[in-house]
Design an enzyme around this catalytic site. Sequence first.
Site, PDB file in Angstrom:
ATOM      1  N   GLU A 189       0.856  -1.196   0.000  1.00  8.10           N
ATOM      2  CA  GLU A 189       0.000   0.000   0.000  1.00  8.10           C
ATOM      3  C   GLU A 189       0.890   1.243   0.000  1.00  8.10           C
ATOM      4  O   GLU A 189       2.001   1.209   0.520  1.00  8.10           O
ATOM      5  CB  GLU A 189      -0.944  -0.013   1.209  1.00  8.10           C
ATOM      6  CG  GLU A 189      -0.302  -0.297   2.561  1.00  8.10           C
ATOM      7  CD  GLU A 189       0.394   0.870   3.196  1.00  8.10           C
ATOM      8  OE1 GLU A 189       0.125   2.005   2.772  1.00  8.10           O
ATOM      9  OE2 GLU A 189       1.203   0.656   4.121  1.00  8.10           O
ATOM     10  N   ALA A 239      11.131  21.407   3.868  1.00  9.77           N
ATOM     11  CA  ALA A 239      12.096  21.275   4.960  1.00  9.77           C
ATOM     12  C   ALA A 239      11.378  21.489   6.285  1.00  9.77           C
ATOM     13  O   ALA A 239      10.361  22.173   6.346  1.00  9.77           O
ATOM     14  CB  ALA A 239      13.202  22.311   4.787  1.00  9.77           C
ATOM     15  N   GLY A 240      11.895  20.903   7.331  1.00 10.91           N
ATOM     16  CA  GLY A 240      11.266  21.082   8.634  1.00 10.91           C
ATOM     17  C   GLY A 240      11.906  20.199   9.681  1.00 10.91           C
ATOM     18  O   GLY A 240      13.082  19.842   9.595  1.00 10.91           O
ATOM     19  N   CYS A 279       5.389   4.618   9.143  1.00 13.61           N
ATOM     20  CA  CYS A 279       6.044   3.955   8.006  1.00 13.61           C
ATOM     21  C   CYS A 279       7.504   4.328   7.797  1.00 13.61           C
ATOM     22  O   CYS A 279       8.367   3.462   7.845  1.00 13.61           O
ATOM     23  CB  CYS A 279       5.247   4.225   6.742  1.00 13.61           C
ATOM     24  SG  CYS A 279       3.704   3.313   6.745  1.00 13.61           S
ATOM     25  N   ARG A 296       2.688   8.213  16.317  1.00 11.39           N
ATOM     26  CA  ARG A 296       3.801   7.269  16.224  1.00 11.39           C
ATOM     27  C   ARG A 296       5.042   7.960  15.632  1.00 11.39           C
ATOM     28  O   ARG A 296       4.967   8.558  14.566  1.00 11.39           O
ATOM     29  CB  ARG A 296       3.410   6.057  15.372  1.00 11.39           C
ATOM     30  CG  ARG A 296       2.493   5.103  16.125  1.00 11.39           C
ATOM     31  CD  ARG A 296       2.100   3.910  15.306  1.00 11.39           C
ATOM     32  NE  ARG A 296       1.018   4.202  14.377  1.00 11.39           N
ATOM     33  CZ  ARG A 296       0.445   3.278  13.589  1.00 11.39           C
ATOM     34  NH1 ARG A 296       0.863   2.031  13.621  1.00 11.39           N
ATOM     35  NH2 ARG A 296      -0.541   3.616  12.779  1.00 11.39           N
TER      36      ARG A 296
HETATM   37  C1  UDX Z   1      -0.323  -0.906   8.506  1.00  8.37           C
HETATM   38  C2  UDX Z   1       0.495  -2.122   8.105  1.00  8.37           C
HETATM   39  O1  UDX Z   1       0.019  -3.254   8.756  1.00  8.37           O
HETATM   40  C3  UDX Z   1       1.935  -1.903   8.354  1.00  8.37           C
HETATM   41  O2  UDX Z   1       2.678  -3.010   7.901  1.00  8.37           O
HETATM   42  C4  UDX Z   1       2.329  -0.724   7.564  1.00  8.37           C
HETATM   43  O3  UDX Z   1       3.700  -0.500   7.624  1.00  8.37           O
HETATM   44  C5  UDX Z   1       1.574   0.487   8.057  1.00  8.37           C
HETATM   45  O4  UDX Z   1       0.225   0.255   7.932  1.00  8.37           O
HETATM   46  P1  UDX Z   1      -1.708  -0.071  10.454  1.00  8.37           P
HETATM   47  O5  UDX Z   1      -2.826  -0.172   9.493  1.00  8.37           O
HETATM   48  O6  UDX Z   1      -1.312   1.255  10.970  1.00  8.37           O
HETATM   49  O7  UDX Z   1      -0.407  -0.731   9.835  1.00  8.37           O
HETATM   50  O8  UDX Z   1      -1.934  -1.154  11.542  1.00  8.37           O
HETATM   51  P2  UDX Z   1      -2.357  -1.034  13.059  1.00  8.37           P
HETATM   52  O9  UDX Z   1      -2.893   0.305  13.354  1.00  8.37           O
HETATM   53  O10 UDX Z   1      -1.254  -1.620  13.841  1.00  8.37           O
HETATM   54  O11 UDX Z   1      -3.628  -1.998  13.082  1.00  8.37           O
HETATM   55  C6  UDX Z   1      -3.604  -3.335  12.897  1.00  8.37           C
HETATM   56  C7  UDX Z   1      -4.960  -3.916  13.284  1.00  8.37           C
HETATM   57  O12 UDX Z   1      -4.853  -5.313  13.175  1.00  8.37           O
HETATM   58  C8  UDX Z   1      -5.415  -3.602  14.705  1.00  8.37           C
HETATM   59  O13 UDX Z   1      -6.746  -3.146  14.695  1.00  8.37           O
HETATM   60  C9  UDX Z   1      -5.303  -4.960  15.420  1.00  8.37           C
HETATM   61  O14 UDX Z   1      -6.287  -5.129  16.428  1.00  8.37           O
HETATM   62  C10 UDX Z   1      -5.484  -5.922  14.287  1.00  8.37           C
HETATM   63  N1  UDX Z   1      -4.861  -7.234  14.487  1.00  8.37           N
HETATM   64  C11 UDX Z   1      -3.595  -7.319  14.898  1.00  8.37           C
HETATM   65  C12 UDX Z   1      -5.593  -8.385  14.216  1.00  8.37           C
HETATM   66  O15 UDX Z   1      -6.761  -8.333  13.840  1.00  8.37           O
HETATM   67  N2  UDX Z   1      -5.001  -9.599  14.367  1.00  8.37           N
HETATM   68  C13 UDX Z   1      -3.733  -9.725  14.807  1.00  8.37           C
HETATM   69  O16 UDX Z   1      -3.250 -10.853  14.939  1.00  8.37           O
HETATM   70  C14 UDX Z   1      -3.008  -8.562  15.082  1.00  8.37           C
HETATM   71  C1  UDX Z   2       3.951   7.463   4.065  1.00  9.84           C
HETATM   72  C2  UDX Z   2       4.001   7.344   2.521  1.00  9.84           C
HETATM   73  O1  UDX Z   2       3.799   8.634   1.934  1.00  9.84           O
HETATM   74  C3  UDX Z   2       2.973   6.365   2.029  1.00  9.84           C
HETATM   75  O2  UDX Z   2       3.095   6.203   0.632  1.00  9.84           O
HETATM   76  C4  UDX Z   2       3.291   5.055   2.758  1.00  9.84           C
HETATM   77  O3  UDX Z   2       2.632   3.986   2.269  1.00  9.84           O
HETATM   78  C5  UDX Z   2       3.105   5.224   4.235  1.00  9.84           C
HETATM   79  O4  UDX Z   2       4.062   6.182   4.655  1.00  9.84           O
HETATM   80  P1  UDX Z   2       2.515   8.756   5.861  1.00  9.84           P
HETATM   81  O5  UDX Z   2       3.549   8.274   6.829  1.00  9.84           O
HETATM   82  O6  UDX Z   2       1.093   8.600   6.201  1.00  9.84           O
HETATM   83  O7  UDX Z   2       2.731   8.076   4.426  1.00  9.84           O
HETATM   84  O8  UDX Z   2       2.749  10.328   5.638  1.00  9.84           O
HETATM   85  P2  UDX Z   2       3.537  11.258   4.647  1.00  9.84           P
HETATM   86  O9  UDX Z   2       2.596  12.258   4.126  1.00  9.84           O
HETATM   87  O10 UDX Z   2       4.342  10.500   3.679  1.00  9.84           O
HETATM   88  O11 UDX Z   2       4.504  12.022   5.663  1.00  9.84           O
HETATM   89  C6  UDX Z   2       5.504  11.324   6.401  1.00  9.84           C
HETATM   90  C7  UDX Z   2       6.292  12.280   7.243  1.00  9.84           C
HETATM   91  O12 UDX Z   2       7.115  13.114   6.430  1.00  9.84           O
HETATM   92  C8  UDX Z   2       5.446  13.238   8.091  1.00  9.84           C
HETATM   93  O13 UDX Z   2       6.021  13.338   9.377  1.00  9.84           O
HETATM   94  C9  UDX Z   2       5.524  14.547   7.351  1.00  9.84           C
HETATM   95  O14 UDX Z   2       5.360  15.652   8.190  1.00  9.84           O
HETATM   96  C10 UDX Z   2       6.936  14.473   6.786  1.00  9.84           C
HETATM   97  N1  UDX Z   2       7.148  15.296   5.575  1.00  9.84           N
HETATM   98  C11 UDX Z   2       6.468  15.012   4.435  1.00  9.84           C
HETATM   99  C12 UDX Z   2       8.080  16.339   5.596  1.00  9.84           C
HETATM  100  O15 UDX Z   2       8.723  16.598   6.616  1.00  9.84           O
HETATM  101  N2  UDX Z   2       8.291  17.051   4.442  1.00  9.84           N
HETATM  102  C13 UDX Z   2       7.633  16.784   3.275  1.00  9.84           C
HETATM  103  O16 UDX Z   2       7.884  17.463   2.275  1.00  9.84           O
HETATM  104  C14 UDX Z   2       6.674  15.738   3.281  1.00  9.84           C
END
Ligand code: UDX
Ligand code: UDX
Length: 459
Positions: free
Chosen positions: A161, A280-281, A288, A355
Amino acid sequence: MTVKSEKLAITIVGTGYVGLTTGIALAYLGHRVTCVDNNPEVVEKLKKGMATIYEPGVEELLVEAAANLSFSENLLDSLPDSDVVVIAVGTPAKYNGDTDLTYVENVAREIGASIAPEKFLVVVNKSTVPIGTASRVDTVIKEELRKRGLEGNYSVASNPEFLREGAALHDTFYPDRIVIGANELQAVNVLRQMYAPILEQTFTPPRSAPRPENYGMPAFVTTAPTSAELIKYASNAFLAMKISFINEFSGIAERVGADIREVAKGIGLDKRIGSGFLNAGVGWGGSCFPKDTRSILFTGKQYGVDMPITSAAVEINHKQRKRIVEKLQVALKVIRGSTIGILGLAFKPNTDDIRESPAIEIIAELLDMGASIKVYDPVALENYRQHFPHQDITYASTVEETARESDALVLLTDWEHFLHVPWQDLAETMRQAIFIDGRNYLSGEEMQNYGFTYLGIGC
Ligand code: UDX
Ligand code: UDX
């Protein structure tokens, strides 16, 4: 190629940001979707139509797609009838940077134990997982099937994703590309069918995620499973590197009197570079970039491959947090005894997710140095409080309250809310009106006019 738009039965396991967004989007597109989560409270809330994550549009779409959606704690309820099962459980980092695959493997085991003997099932890895996990999931399922004396009729595919939190629905409906890593054509075809409404943009956009103007069709990229797994890490490491690159240059910009925003604009117009992710920041956080860069560095180490660019991106990111503290030290002279207001706890706007948020490290360091801390965030206050219940800080309910009697304000999240604050009234309520803009989000000139000593990053 036009794909016959047949509705599929889909089970999504894990209803975090990724699982829930994917599940409700696929249901909106007409598929029959069951979202499974092993947390009963989460399932209970979802059944009542309440969103369990803060993500714009999710609650509305939960209602709109309700007819095609069901929720369960048990995989067995839907898996035997499913065409596709999507694994979207968390894959947390272990202390050494390795990825904890316990949840993924547990789900694979459950899948092996519940698979129907004949019906073809595509098992999709959507969680970000280390290289080789598609193959590992296959092995675990096979082991379970062997215990049942069955062979099963299934295929494992990797479908990373690329959703940004805060824009997760938009990114699901209007992706740049959909990547499928599979060894079998039958699996690719089922997934092409699952994504057909998105690939051909045949759906009516939901109110909460309008189709952007000039949106072209997404690319459908099919690869070997290992390549798909690496595409995810390479994408995130590249984006993290891009931000760290501009942050590195923000340091030199400050020294030579350049403005990093002008520099970013100037280089971003080169199509080979591109203008995105050059703000920048204070650096990147979230669920992730930090985890995935650590994880791929760990993989590199395991294979004896040096990855100095990714390594430097991580190091620079850490230094950006330190730069905020250094700026405060220079501006305040002495940190001990001063009151510092933190504006923004979420790692980015439009989410309550904290996070690896820059705020966490910066607050901890300032407390260690003897500062008093006030914090404000439009959405993430409660989440922060739950994670750090014993931290001795003041939770403010407005920006005005954060500013009052403080020595400095530090903006760490670029919430739109901060654009609409009556800043002109606030400098005089502070003890010292120092403003550090960790996101270069406000106009420095205006803030200076309002009486603040305004400091940005690289400008
Ligand atoms: C996701 C992807 O899983 C992670 O690999 C990626 O890098 C970021 O996005 P996220 O959607 O943020 O993570 O997951 P999280 O918020 O940890 O939620 C996972 C859900 O799975 C929770 O609701 C938890 O209760 C559920 N879970 C976990 C199950 O149903 N079964 C399990 O065995 C463990
Ligand atoms: C990221 C990826 O964009 C997405 O494709 C992946 O699958 C999950 O991880 P996310 O972590 O939700 O998504 O946020 P993103 O908008 O990418 O920002 C990540 C971090 O970078 C944030 O802390 C944001 O503030 C920072 N950022 C982003 C900067 O400092 N400068 C930028 O120009 C862009």
